[in-house]
Write a protein that holds these residues in place. Structure first.
Motif, short mmCIF file in Angstrom:
data_model
loop_
_atom_site.label_atom_id
_atom_site.label_comp_id
_atom_site.label_asym_id
_atom_site.label_seq_id
_atom_site.Cartn_x
_atom_site.Cartn_y
_atom_site.Cartn_z
N ILE A 27 0.82 -1.22 0.00
CA ILE A 27 0.00 0.00 0.00
C ILE A 27 0.86 1.27 0.00
CG2 ILE A 27 -1.63 1.35 1.40
CD1 ILE A 27 -2.75 -1.24 2.46
N GLY A 28 0.40 2.30 -0.69
CA GLY A 28 1.01 3.61 -0.54
C GLY A 28 1.38 4.29 -1.84
N ASP A 29 1.61 3.54 -2.89
CA ASP A 29 1.95 4.18 -4.16
C ASP A 29 0.75 4.08 -5.09
OD1 ASP A 29 3.53 5.29 -6.30
OD2 ASP A 29 5.29 4.59 -5.19
N ASP A 30 0.93 4.43 -6.35
CA ASP A 30 -0.19 4.39 -7.28
C ASP A 30 -0.60 2.96 -7.59
OD1 ASP A 30 -0.48 7.21 -7.59
OD2 ASP A 30 1.40 7.18 -8.70
N GLY A 120 -3.53 -2.87 -1.42
CA GLY A 120 -4.05 -1.60 -1.91
C GLY A 120 -5.56 -1.60 -1.89
N GLY A 121 -6.12 -0.54 -2.42
CA GLY A 121 -7.58 -0.47 -2.43
C GLY A 121 -8.07 0.91 -2.78
N ASP A 122 -9.29 1.16 -2.39
CA ASP A 122 -9.90 2.45 -2.66
C ASP A 122 -10.94 2.68 -1.57
OD1 ASP A 122 -10.13 4.78 -4.11
OD2 ASP A 122 -11.69 3.99 -5.42
N THR A 123 -11.11 3.92 -1.16
CA THR A 123 -12.02 4.23 -0.06
C THR A 123 -12.97 5.33 -0.51
OG1 THR A 123 -10.26 3.65 1.48
CG2 THR A 123 -12.12 4.85 2.38
N THR A 124 -14.27 5.04 -0.47
CA THR A 124 -15.26 5.99 -0.95
C THR A 124 -16.43 6.05 0.03
OG1 THR A 124 -16.23 4.22 -2.25
CG2 THR A 124 -14.74 5.70 -3.41
P1 ADP Z 1 -5.03 6.95 -5.90
O1 ADP Z 1 -5.70 8.27 -5.81
O2 ADP Z 1 -3.69 6.98 -6.54
O3 ADP Z 1 -5.92 5.86 -6.43
P2 ADP Z 1 -5.65 6.69 -3.13
O4 ADP Z 1 -5.46 8.03 -2.55
O5 ADP Z 1 -7.04 6.23 -3.43
O6 ADP Z 1 -4.69 6.53 -4.39
O7 ADP Z 1 -5.02 5.62 -2.15
C1 ADP Z 1 -3.72 5.82 -1.60
C2 ADP Z 1 -3.11 4.46 -1.31
O8 ADP Z 1 -3.92 3.81 -0.33
C3 ADP Z 1 -3.05 3.54 -2.53
O9 ADP Z 1 -1.86 2.78 -2.44
C4 ADP Z 1 -4.25 2.66 -2.35
O10 ADP Z 1 -4.05 1.41 -2.95
C5 ADP Z 1 -4.37 2.58 -0.83
N1 ADP Z 1 -5.76 2.38 -0.36
C6 ADP Z 1 -6.82 3.20 -0.49
N2 ADP Z 1 -7.91 2.69 0.10
C7 ADP Z 1 -7.54 1.51 0.62
C8 ADP Z 1 -8.20 0.49 1.35
N3 ADP Z 1 -9.51 0.54 1.66
N4 ADP Z 1 -7.49 -0.60 1.72
C9 ADP Z 1 -6.20 -0.68 1.40
N5 ADP Z 1 -5.50 0.23 0.74
C10 ADP Z 1 -6.15 1.33 0.34
#
Ligand code: ADP
Ligand code: MG
Length: 321
Positions: A27-30, A120-124
């Motif tokens: 986690i942490g990069d693009d 990684g992931g995405d949070t909405t």
């Molecule tokens: P980007 O805008 O580049 O898609 P984000 O700001 O959404 O990146 O996310 C920053 C980092 O946190 C990324 O490495 C992403 O994979 C990780 N991330 C975001 N949400 C989650 C989550 N629910 N669980 C794990 N990793 C997450």
């Protein structure tokens, strides 16, 4: 707490996000970076769970975390793949720290059991929903497909069926759980909330099973997928189908059998293989049961003790029906 603090606190720092074999960057990069071992293919599968559809609105977060990952990893097991990493796209109605902490702990517990790391992931923001994408590695040519069943193969399942489907009315509180004997109740809830992906069996079946899948929509419906992909008929002896004891204790034999045949969510494996493989397989995995065979024709045939075909509908769960 904002979105980035939330990710940091509950996901980046969670036990399941601390790296693992073949995770070059987490986690942490693009993007995350994975290592796929030489002579392997990357197996990928996505599952979405929507609140009120795939789990009750008031689902306990710790159990939900375990179940969401188990369901997703089950697809890797069914393919014979070794887990590497998973992503989590989570949609949350609000930031509830207690809920997120429990969810993250449940997720980490199942991740540890399955040796898979959060990468990684995405949070909405929105109505609660989870999408997990799992990635694993399987030796080239050894992935367990649905399409390889062969004439004369035995049809097997990895264990007893029906408990998860039987548990649904208990989970939804349509049945008062105080009326159920404690041991039965625990088995039902475990079957629903913490299914165990059959990773070791999937690994063993590499290069041995001709076709395999995990039973998520119900035995008959899922066997139909193998029959169709392999262009053969799967015959199932109804009396040979192992029905979970807890389902029988809750519902009686007849309704429990229906759960085993058509209920979903078991996440056991169904697979076909040559009869000569059976003795060694059952020695290593005693819960494996032969329930039928592969023969010429199409579709799934359910047979009674006299070998007569039992006619029934077995479409399984479909979202748009
Ligand atoms: P980007 O805008 O580049 O898609 P984000 O700001 O959404 O990146 O996310 C920053 C980092 O946190 C990324 O490495 C992403 O994979 C990780 N991330 C975001 N949400 C989650 C989550 N629910 N669980 C794990 N990793 C997450
Ligand atoms: Mg993003």
């Amino acid at each position: 707490m904002n979105e980035f603090e939330l990710i940091q606190h509950f996901f980046t720092r969670s036990a399941c996000a601390q790296g693992g074999e073949n995770i070059s960057l987490g986690i942490g990069d693009d993007c995350a970076l994975l290592q796929i071992p030489a002579e392997h293919r990357c197996a990928v599968s996505t599952d979405t769970l929507v609140s009120g559809i795939h789990f009750p609105d008031q689902a306990p977060a710790f159990l939900l975390g375990q179940r969401a990952l188990a369901v997703a990893v089950s697809d890797l097991a069914a393919m014979g793949a070794t887990p590497i990493g998973f992503t989590l796209a989570i949609t949350l109605p609000q930031i509830d720290a207690d809920w997120l902490q429990a969810f993250s702990e449940g997720l980490s517990l199942m991740a540890q059991r399955c040796s898979i790391g959060l990468i990684g992931g995405d949070t909405t923001r929105g109505p609660l929903a989870l999408t997990l994408t799992v990635m694993g590695a399987v030796p080239t040519q050894q992935a367990l497909l649905r399409s390889g069943a062969q004439l004369g193969d035995l049809l097997c399942v990895s264990g007893a069926l029906g408990a998860a489907a039987a548990a649904v009315p208990v989970v939804l509180a349509e049945i008062d759980r105080h009326t159920i004997p404690e041991a039965t109740l625990q088995q039902l809830l475990a079957a629903y909330w913490t299914p165990q992906p059959q990773l070791q069996l999937g690994h063993y079946l590499r290069g041995k099973a001709h076709a395999a899948l995990d039973i998520s929509d119900g035995l008959l419906a899922d066997c139909g997928h193998i029959a169709k992909a392999s262009q053969l008929c799967l015959q199932i002896q109804q009396a040979a189908v192992p029905v979970a004891m807890a389902a029988r204790q809750l519902l009686g034999d007849s309704a429990a059998l229906q759960c085993a045949l058509s209920g979903g969510d078991d996440y056991q494996l169904a697979f076909t293989l040559a009869p000569c493989e059976l003795a060694r397989l059952q020695h290593a995995f005693p819960a494996v049961q032969v329930i039928g065979q592969v023969c010429a024709g199409a579709g799934v045939q359910l047979l009674d003790a006299a070998g007569q075909s039992i006619v029934r509908s077995y479409s399984g769960y479909q979202h748009f029906n």
